[in-house]
Write a protein that holds these residues in place. Structure first.
Motif, short mmCIF file in Angstrom:
data_model
loop_
_atom_site.label_atom_id
_atom_site.label_comp_id
_atom_site.label_asym_id
_atom_site.label_seq_id
_atom_site.Cartn_x
_atom_site.Cartn_y
_atom_site.Cartn_z
N GLU A 1 -61.51 -12.10 -65.81
CA GLU A 1 -60.45 -12.88 -65.19
C GLU A 1 -59.43 -13.08 -66.38
O GLU A 1 -58.64 -13.99 -66.86
CB GLU A 1 -60.39 -13.83 -64.47
N LYS A 2 -60.51 -13.53 -68.35
CA LYS A 2 -58.80 -13.91 -69.03
C LYS A 2 -58.90 -12.79 -69.65
O LYS A 2 -58.90 -13.19 -71.38
CB LYS A 2 -60.45 -14.67 -69.63
N LYS A 3 -58.68 -12.02 -69.25
CA LYS A 3 -58.28 -9.89 -70.16
C LYS A 3 -57.21 -10.92 -70.99
O LYS A 3 -57.13 -10.72 -72.06
CB LYS A 3 -57.84 -9.59 -68.83
N ASN A 4 -55.69 -12.02 -70.11
CA ASN A 4 -54.25 -11.96 -71.30
C ASN A 4 -54.76 -12.77 -72.08
O ASN A 4 -54.16 -13.21 -73.01
CB ASN A 4 -53.52 -12.48 -69.83
N GLN A 5 -55.94 -13.56 -71.31
CA GLN A 5 -56.05 -14.81 -72.55
C GLN A 5 -56.75 -14.14 -74.11
O GLN A 5 -56.53 -14.43 -75.38
CB GLN A 5 -56.50 -16.01 -72.24
N LEU A 6 -57.80 -12.85 -73.88
CA LEU A 6 -58.15 -12.37 -74.95
C LEU A 6 -58.16 -12.13 -75.92
O LEU A 6 -58.31 -11.38 -76.39
CB LEU A 6 -59.59 -11.69 -74.39
N LEU A 7 -57.27 -10.83 -75.01
CA LEU A 7 -56.04 -9.73 -75.66
C LEU A 7 -54.63 -10.24 -76.43
O LEU A 7 -54.77 -10.15 -77.38
CB LEU A 7 -55.64 -8.77 -74.41
N GLY A 8 -54.42 -11.54 -76.02
CA GLY A 8 -53.73 -11.90 -76.33
C GLY A 8 -53.60 -12.55 -77.79
O GLY A 8 -52.90 -12.60 -78.68
N THR A 9 -54.77 -12.85 -77.38
CA THR A 9 -55.14 -13.71 -78.62
C THR A 9 -55.97 -13.52 -79.80
O THR A 9 -55.88 -13.21 -81.64
CB THR A 9 -56.41 -15.06 -77.97
N ALA A 10 -56.49 -11.77 -79.48
CA ALA A 10 -56.79 -10.93 -80.78
C ALA A 10 -55.59 -10.56 -81.15
O ALA A 10 -55.93 -10.35 -82.43
CB ALA A 10 -57.92 -10.15 -79.72
N PHE A 11 -54.97 -9.77 -80.21
CA PHE A 11 -53.54 -9.41 -81.00
C PHE A 11 -52.97 -10.27 -82.02
O PHE A 11 -52.44 -10.02 -82.67
CB PHE A 11 -52.40 -9.22 -79.99
N VAL A 12 -52.81 -11.57 -81.18
CA VAL A 12 -52.18 -12.77 -82.33
C VAL A 12 -52.93 -12.75 -84.35
O VAL A 12 -53.06 -12.75 -84.99
CB VAL A 12 -52.09 -13.76 -82.10
N LEU A 13 -54.90 -13.03 -83.48
CA LEU A 13 -55.09 -13.44 -85.08
C LEU A 13 -55.06 -11.90 -86.21
O LEU A 13 -55.03 -11.34 -87.07
CB LEU A 13 -57.05 -13.34 -84.03
N LYS A 14 -55.04 -10.09 -84.65
CA LYS A 14 -55.21 -9.57 -86.10
C LYS A 14 -53.48 -9.14 -87.10
O LYS A 14 -53.44 -8.59 -87.83
CB LYS A 14 -55.25 -8.01 -85.15
N ILE A 15 -52.49 -9.66 -85.60
CA ILE A 15 -50.70 -9.91 -86.79
C ILE A 15 -51.51 -10.93 -88.29
O ILE A 15 -50.75 -10.38 -88.58
CB ILE A 15 -49.88 -10.77 -85.63
N TYR B 1 -50.60 0.99 -71.85
CA TYR B 1 -50.88 -0.48 -70.93
C TYR B 1 -50.20 -0.02 -69.96
O TYR B 1 -49.95 -0.63 -69.24
CB TYR B 1 -51.58 -0.96 -72.29
N GLN B 2 -49.08 -0.24 -70.72
CA GLN B 2 -47.18 -1.30 -69.49
C GLN B 2 -47.84 0.32 -68.85
O GLN B 2 -47.10 -0.32 -67.29
CB GLN B 2 -46.46 -0.56 -70.22
N LYS B 3 -47.71 1.66 -68.99
CA LYS B 3 -48.10 2.73 -67.30
C LYS B 3 -48.68 1.92 -66.46
O LYS B 3 -48.81 2.77 -64.91
CB LYS B 3 -48.17 4.02 -68.37
N ASN B 4 -50.17 1.82 -67.34
CA ASN B 4 -50.75 0.66 -65.55
C ASN B 4 -50.75 -0.32 -65.54
O ASN B 4 -51.55 -0.76 -64.05
CB ASN B 4 -52.44 1.64 -66.98
N GLY B 5 -50.16 -0.45 -65.01
CA GLY B 5 -49.17 -2.34 -64.81
C GLY B 5 -49.69 -3.40 -64.98
O GLY B 5 -49.26 -4.23 -64.92
N GLU B 6 -50.28 -2.58 -66.97
CA GLU B 6 -50.23 -4.22 -67.30
C GLU B 6 -48.64 -5.38 -68.04
O GLU B 6 -48.05 -3.53 -68.56
CB GLU B 6 -51.84 -3.82 -67.98
N SER B 7 -48.44 -5.51 -68.86
CA SER B 7 -47.61 -5.92 -69.40
C SER B 7 -47.91 -6.74 -70.47
O SER B 7 -48.90 -7.55 -70.54
CB SER B 7 -46.85 -6.53 -68.58
N ILE B 8 -47.79 -6.73 -71.87
CA ILE B 8 -48.23 -7.12 -73.30
C ILE B 8 -47.49 -8.47 -73.29
O ILE B 8 -47.94 -9.88 -74.25
CB ILE B 8 -48.25 -6.43 -74.63
N PHE B 9 -47.04 -9.28 -72.33
CA PHE B 9 -45.61 -9.82 -71.89
C PHE B 9 -46.63 -10.42 -71.62
O PHE B 9 -45.86 -11.80 -71.35
CB PHE B 9 -44.87 -9.86 -71.60
N LYS B 10 -47.52 -10.18 -70.33
CA LYS B 10 -48.63 -11.46 -70.40
C LYS B 10 -49.43 -12.21 -71.11
O LYS B 10 -50.27 -12.69 -70.85
CB LYS B 10 -49.20 -10.81 -68.24
#
Length: 447
Positions: free
Chosen positions: A85-99, A204-213
Motif C-alpha cells: 500500500e506504500k508503493k507510491n511513497q516507496l518508489l517516489g522516495t527511492a527515485f528522489v534519493l537516486k536522482i 509502468y505507465q502502460k500498466n495503469g501506473e504513473s510516476i506522477f503519483k
C-alpha cells in the motif's frame, strides 16, 4: 505449460516461480545473445586498443554509479512485499534519493579522473568518462524494476530489456556501417541506459501506473538510507572487484591488453544474469517461507543453492571445452589469447551464482553489514592478487585473481557462526552431496 517434477522440490512452488523466472530468463538470454553479436561486430571494427579505451569509462565510473544507486533497489523490493500500500511513497522516495546520488557523483568523477590522470596519463579522454558518468543519473528510473519484481511480473522486465538491447545493438551496428568514430560508441553506452530507463517508464505507465503519483517522504528516506547503506557500500565493493582488474590492466600493461581481457571477460560475465533472474523471481517465495515456515525456508534456500551449482558448473564445463574453438571462429587473430582468460574466468561463475543466492539469505535475515564485509574481503583479495599477478602473468593473472577472490568472498560466511549453516549448505551443493541425495530419492533434504 506443465513444469516437470524434480525430486526434493515443492511442485507447487516450482510451477509458480519457474514460470516467472522463465520470463526473466528469456529476457536475459535475448539480451545476452544480442550483446554478444554486437560485441563480435565491434571486435572486427575496433582495434584492441580502441576496445580497451571504450571499456575504460565504464570500468572507471561503475564505482560511482553503484554508489549513486544507494543500494535501495533490493531493499525497496522487500518493503513493497511487506507494505504494497506504500508503493507510491516507496518508489517516489527511492527515485528522489537516486536522482540526488546521480548528481552528487558527477563532480566526484571529474575530480577523481583529474587526480588519476595527473599521476598516470589515461588513454580515455575526460569527455568519454563524463559522458558515461551520466548513467548514474539516468538509472534512477530503474527503481521501477523493483515494483515488477515485488509482483513477480517478470514478463514486463523481459519486454523492456529485450527491446532495449535490440535497439542498442541496432544503434551499434548502424555506427559500424557508417564508419563512426570511437566517440559515438561512447555516446551509445549512455544511450543504453536511456533506452532501459525509457522502457521501464513506458511499461509502468502502460500498466495503469504513473510516476506522477510518486511522493517523497522524509521519514521513508531516513528509513531507506539507514537500512540500505550497507547494501550501497556492498554494491560499491562489488563494482570494485568486478572492475578493478580492468583499471589495473590498463595501468600495468595498456589499453590493448584491456581490450583483449574485456572482450573475453564479458562472455564469462554474460551468464551472470541467470542467478539474478532466479533470485529475483523466487525472493518473494523465500520471504514468505521465512515468515510462515522456517523449515520450508531452509529447504528453499538449499534447493536454490543446488540449482545454482548445477547450472553454473554445466556452463563452466561447456565454455571451457569450446572457448578456443569459438575464439578462432568468430574473432580476429589479435583476440585469440582471450580464450585462455575465458576458460579461467568462467569458473568464477560458480561462486558468483552461489554468492548471489546466499546474498538473498543475508538480506532476508537483515545481515546487510555481513554482506558488505564479505564483499570487502573479496575486493581486497582481488586487488592484492592483481598487484602481484598482472605484472607477472598478464591478463591470465587477472583472471585467476578474480576466481580466487570470488571463491573466498562467497564462502566467507563459513567463518561467521550465525551464517555458517548457510555456508555448509552451499558446500553440500558444491560437492554435489545434495545431488546424490536427491537422486537417491531422499525425503529429508531441503526443498
Amino acid at each position: 505449460m506443465k513444469i516437470p517434477s524434480i525430486k526434493g522440490f515443492d511442485q507447487e512452488a516450482l510451477e509458480k516461480y519457474v514460470k516467472n523466472t522463465g520470463w526473466l530468463m528469456l529476457a536475459r538470454v535475448g539480451s545476452m545473445a544480442i550483446k554478444i553479436l554486437a560485441s563480435i561486430a565491434l571486435t572486427h571494427y575496433l582495434s584492441k586498443e580502441q576496445l580497451g579505451i571504450l571499456n575504460y569509462p565504464v570500468a572507471f565510473t561503475t564505482f560511482f554509479t553503484a554508489a549513486a544507486a544507494l543500494g535501495v533497489d533490493g531493499f525497496v523490493t522487500r518493503e513493497l512485499l511487506r507494505n504494497p500500500e506504500k508503493k507510491n511513497q516507496l518508489l517516489g522516495t527511492a527515485f528522489v534519493l537516486k536522482i540526488i546520488g546521480g548528481l552528487v557523483i558527477l563532480p566526484l568523477i571529474y575530480a577523481t579522473y583529474t587526480i588519476v590522470n595527473n599521476y598516470k596519463t589515461i588513454d580515455a579522454p575526460l569527455i568519454f568518462i563524463m559522458t558515461v558518468s551520466f548513467t548514474g543519473l539516468i538509472q534512477s528510473f530503474n527503481i521501477i524494476d523493483s515494483y515488477f519484481q515485488s509482483r513477480t511480473q517478470g514478463k514486463y522486465i523481459m519486454r523492456v530489456q529485450v527491446a532495449g538491447n535490440l535497439l542498442s545493438a541496432a544503434i551499434k551496428v548502424t555506427l559500424i556501417l557508417i564508419g563512426a568514430s570511437l566517440q559515438w560508441f561512447v555516446i551509445a553506452l549512455l544511450l543504453d541506459a536511456v533506452l532501459l530507463a525509457g522502457g521501464y517508464l513506458f511499461i509502468y505507465q502502460k500498466n495503469g501506473e504513473s510516476i506522477f503519483k510518486w511522493t517523497f517522504k522524509s521519514d521513508i528516506a531516513r528509513f531507506l538510507l539507514k537500512n540500505s547503506w550497507p547494501l550501497a557500500f556492498s554494491a560499491i565493493l562489488v563494482s570494485i572487484y568486478l572492475n578493478i582488474d580492468k583499471l589495473m590492466i590498463e595501468y600495468y600493461i595498456g589499453s590493448g591488453a584491456l581490450g583483449n581481457y574485456a572482450n573475453a571477460v564479458q562472455f564469462a560475465e554474460a551468464w551472470y544474469f541467470i542467478p539474478v533472474a532466479i533470485t529475483a523471481s523466487v525472493f518473494p517465495a523465500i520471504m514468505n517461507a521465512r515468515r510462515d515456515d522456517q523449515v520450508r525456508y531452509q529447504k528453499r534456500m538449499q534447493n536454490m543453492y543446488d540449482l545454482m551449482v548445477w547450472i553454473s558448473m554445466a556452463i563452466a564445463i561447456g565454455v571451457t571445452l569450446t572457448a578456443p574453438f569459438i575464439f578462432r571462429i568468430v574473432f580476429p587473430a589479435e583476440y585469440y589469447s582471450g580464450a585462455h582468460v575465458l576458460s579461467i574466468n568462467i569458473w568464477a561463475g560458480i561462486f558468483v551464482f552461489l554468492g548471489t543466492a546466499s546474498g538473498q539469505f543475508l538480506i532476508a535475515e537483515g545481515y546487510t553489514k555481513l554482506s558488505m564485509l564479505r564483499t570487502a574481503m573479496g575486493a581486497l583479495i582481488n586487488i592484492t592478487l592483481n598487484i602481484f599477478w598482472i605484472p607477472k602473468y598478464g591478463i591470465a593473472g587477472a583472471a585467476f585473481a578474480t576466481l580466487i577472490a570470488y571463491a573466498c568472498s562467497t564462502f566467507w560466511i563459513l567463518l561467521i557462526p550465525k551464517t555458517r549453516h548457510q555456508g555448509i549448505m552451499m558446500l553440500k551443493s558444491l560437492l554435489l552431496i545434495t545431488l546424490y541425495q536427491k537422486l537417491k530419492g531422499s525425503t529429508d533434504q531441503p526443498k
